[in-house]
Write a protein that holds these residues in place. Structure first.
Motif, PDB file in Angstrom:
ATOM      1  N   VAL A 114      35.863 132.435  94.108  1.00 46.26           N
ATOM      2  CA  VAL A 114      37.219 132.982  93.864  1.00 46.26           C
ATOM      3  C   VAL A 114      38.034 132.924  95.160  1.00 46.26           C
ATOM      4  O   VAL A 114      38.266 133.946  95.814  1.00 46.26           O
ATOM      5  N   PRO A 115      38.510 131.730  95.554  1.00 45.38           N
ATOM      6  CA  PRO A 115      39.290 131.647  96.799  1.00 45.38           C
ATOM      7  C   PRO A 115      40.566 132.490  96.746  1.00 45.38           C
ATOM      8  O   PRO A 115      41.122 132.869  97.787  1.00 45.38           O
ATOM      9  N   THR A 119      44.185 135.228  99.064  1.00 44.55           N
ATOM     10  CA  THR A 119      45.625 134.937  99.047  1.00 44.55           C
ATOM     11  C   THR A 119      46.434 135.805  98.077  1.00 44.55           C
ATOM     12  O   THR A 119      47.642 135.937  98.235  1.00 44.55           O
ATOM     13  N   GLN A 120      45.784 136.381  97.090  1.00 39.80           N
ATOM     14  CA  GLN A 120      46.518 137.150  96.081  1.00 39.80           C
ATOM     15  C   GLN A 120      46.428 138.651  96.359  1.00 39.80           C
ATOM     16  O   GLN A 120      45.520 139.102  97.038  1.00 39.80           O
ATOM     17  N   PRO A 121      47.383 139.432  95.836  1.00 39.72           N
ATOM     18  CA  PRO A 121      47.367 140.882  96.081  1.00 39.72           C
ATOM     19  C   PRO A 121      46.085 141.522  95.556  1.00 39.72           C
ATOM     20  O   PRO A 121      45.555 141.115  94.523  1.00 39.72           O
ATOM     21  N   ARG A 122      45.614 142.530  96.275  1.00 45.47           N
ATOM     22  CA  ARG A 122      44.413 143.242  95.841  1.00 45.47           C
ATOM     23  C   ARG A 122      44.633 143.852  94.460  1.00 45.47           C
ATOM     24  O   ARG A 122      45.693 144.395  94.177  1.00 45.47           O
ATOM     25  N   GLY A 123      43.620 143.734  93.631  1.00 49.05           N
ATOM     26  CA  GLY A 123      43.716 144.332  92.300  1.00 49.05           C
ATOM     27  C   GLY A 123      44.485 143.496  91.300  1.00 49.05           C
ATOM     28  O   GLY A 123      44.595 143.862  90.127  1.00 49.05           O
ATOM     29  N   GLU A 124      45.021 142.363  91.762  1.00 51.41           N
ATOM     30  CA  GLU A 124      45.800 141.508  90.854  1.00 51.41           C
ATOM     31  C   GLU A 124      45.353 140.056  90.963  1.00 51.41           C
ATOM     32  O   GLU A 124      46.154 139.133  91.018  1.00 51.41           O
ATOM     33  N   ILE A 125      44.044 139.871  91.019  1.00 50.17           N
ATOM     34  CA  ILE A 125      43.505 138.514  91.150  1.00 50.17           C
ATOM     35  C   ILE A 125      43.682 137.768  89.830  1.00 50.17           C
ATOM     36  O   ILE A 125      43.437 138.314  88.751  1.00 50.17           O
ATOM     37  N   HIS A 126      44.114 136.527  89.932  1.00 54.50           N
ATOM     38  CA  HIS A 126      44.197 135.652  88.757  1.00 54.50           C
ATOM     39  C   HIS A 126      43.521 134.341  89.128  1.00 54.50           C
ATOM     40  O   HIS A 126      44.069 133.528  89.855  1.00 54.50           O
ATOM     41  N   SER A 127      42.304 134.171  88.622  1.00 58.68           N
ATOM     42  CA  SER A 127      41.490 133.013  88.985  1.00 58.68           C
ATOM     43  C   SER A 127      41.279 132.125  87.761  1.00 58.68           C
ATOM     44  O   SER A 127      40.845 132.612  86.716  1.00 58.68           O
ATOM     45  N   PRO A 128      41.552 130.813  87.876  1.00 60.24           N
ATOM     46  CA  PRO A 128      41.269 129.919  86.753  1.00 60.24           C
ATOM     47  C   PRO A 128      39.768 129.831  86.450  1.00 60.24           C
ATOM     48  O   PRO A 128      39.369 129.615  85.308  1.00 60.24           O
TER      49      PRO A 128
END
Length: 324
Positions: A114-115, A119-128
């Motif tokens: 999950v790179p 780069t994304q805000p904590r608690g709002e990860i959006h991983s393909p």
């Protein structure tokens, strides 16, 4: 356990002077639980924990249970592809990790899978790769980019009112799933076994009952918490009978033996190779095992001569097996 024995030790780590009574342990569980709610963890969400037996592990286990979340235990020896499979297959929303174990860097593995954590805000990860994953928590006090630390989770408990917490606790049913354990089984990919509060509560009760556990017992636990041996046979048995858990982060025969002597443990858990490692260690004859009486040897074939040796040399006159 808290009502019966508030001032009895609940969780002890000898090597770092970490000690909580049942009352203190209950307060820690409530704080972590309310913090997870403050983070937005909903009832029915999975919380994967990938860590050896670190101090906050058991607190997290009960915090999840109290808010209706499902603790997903991850084998500490899993590698990248196995962790990715488990998180994807379980549709897991939350991952809790430590920095690593022995030569295995868990954080590096998480960043590979999950790179987006960096780069994304904590608690709002959006991983393909893992479309359900939202949060990564570090099971310790250190801060890592994109992750919440345990002190931060605890501080977020102020976001949850006592009323909200009571409502959430009241919504949890004994037949809800509380724990998922992935087992290789006999064919193909690992399968997620879903265990309810009733399952592991009853198991823990009877396992403790047949060892005669009371609040005076102190159980030395060098077996991994991610496996049913640690989290059900040890933790749930202790909680049902208000016994003390003397936990080791990882197995080390010297630490096991010194923990038994220092804490006057009455029970010892282990797989056969753990008992052999103790019996054959050069300091074995210098250790006082007189406090021991029971425990569990399991996880592999337990040869009769080995059982006899622990019976005679370690004072484990009531040692039990849990299979067959």
């Amino acid at each position: 356990a808290i009502a019966r024995s508030p001032d009895t030790d609940a969780v002890v780590y000898v090597d770092r002077d970490y000690r909580l009574t049942w009352k203190e342990f209950g307060e820690e569980v409530d704080t972590i639980a309310m913090g997870l709610m403050g983070l937005g963890v909903q009832k029915g969400e999975k919380v994967a924990v990938w860590a050896p037996n670190v101090p906050f592990w058991v607190g997290l286990m009960f915090a999840c249970a109290r808010i209706g979340a499902i603790l997903l235990t991850v084998n500490t020896s899993y590698r990248e592809s196995e962790v990715e499979y488990l998180l994807k297959h379980s549709e897991c929303e939350n991952l809790v990790v430590v920095d690593g174990l022995r030569d295995h860097d868990y954080l590096q593995t998480v960043h590979k899978i999950v790179p987006e954590v960096r780069t994304q805000p904590r608690g709002e990860i959006h991983s393909p790769t893992l479309p359900n994953l939202r949060r990564v928590i570090f099971l310790g006090v250190e801060k890592h980019r994109g992750m919440y630390s345990i002190p931060e989770v605890k501080s977020l408990s102020v976001m949850t009112s006592d009323e909200e917490y009571e409502r959430r606790k009241a919504s949890v049913d004994p037949d809800d799933v509380v724990n998922m354990q992935y087992t290789s089984g006999t064919t193909g990919f690992p399968k997620g076994v879903m265990l309810t509060h009733n399952n592991i509560g009853n198991n823990g009760y009877w396992i403790g009952y047949h060892q005669g556990f009371t609040p005076k017992d102190r159980i030395c636990v060098p077996v991994p918490l991610f496996h049913c041996f640690g989290c059900v046979l040890a933790v749930m048995a202790a909680v049902n009978h208000a016994a003390t858990l003397v936990i080791l982060e990882t197995f080390n025969p010297v630490q096991v033996m010194t923990s038994i002597e220092e804490e006057k443990c009455t029970a010892l858990y282990g797989v056969p190779t753990m008992f052999i490692a103790g019996l054959e260690h050069k300091i074995f004859d210098r250790i006082d095992f007189s406090s021991l009486r029971t425990g569990i040897m399991a996880g592999a074939v337990c040869p009769e001569p080995l059982m006899r040796r622990v019976f005679e040399k370690m004072n484990l006159t009531e040692i039990t097996n849990v299979y067959g």
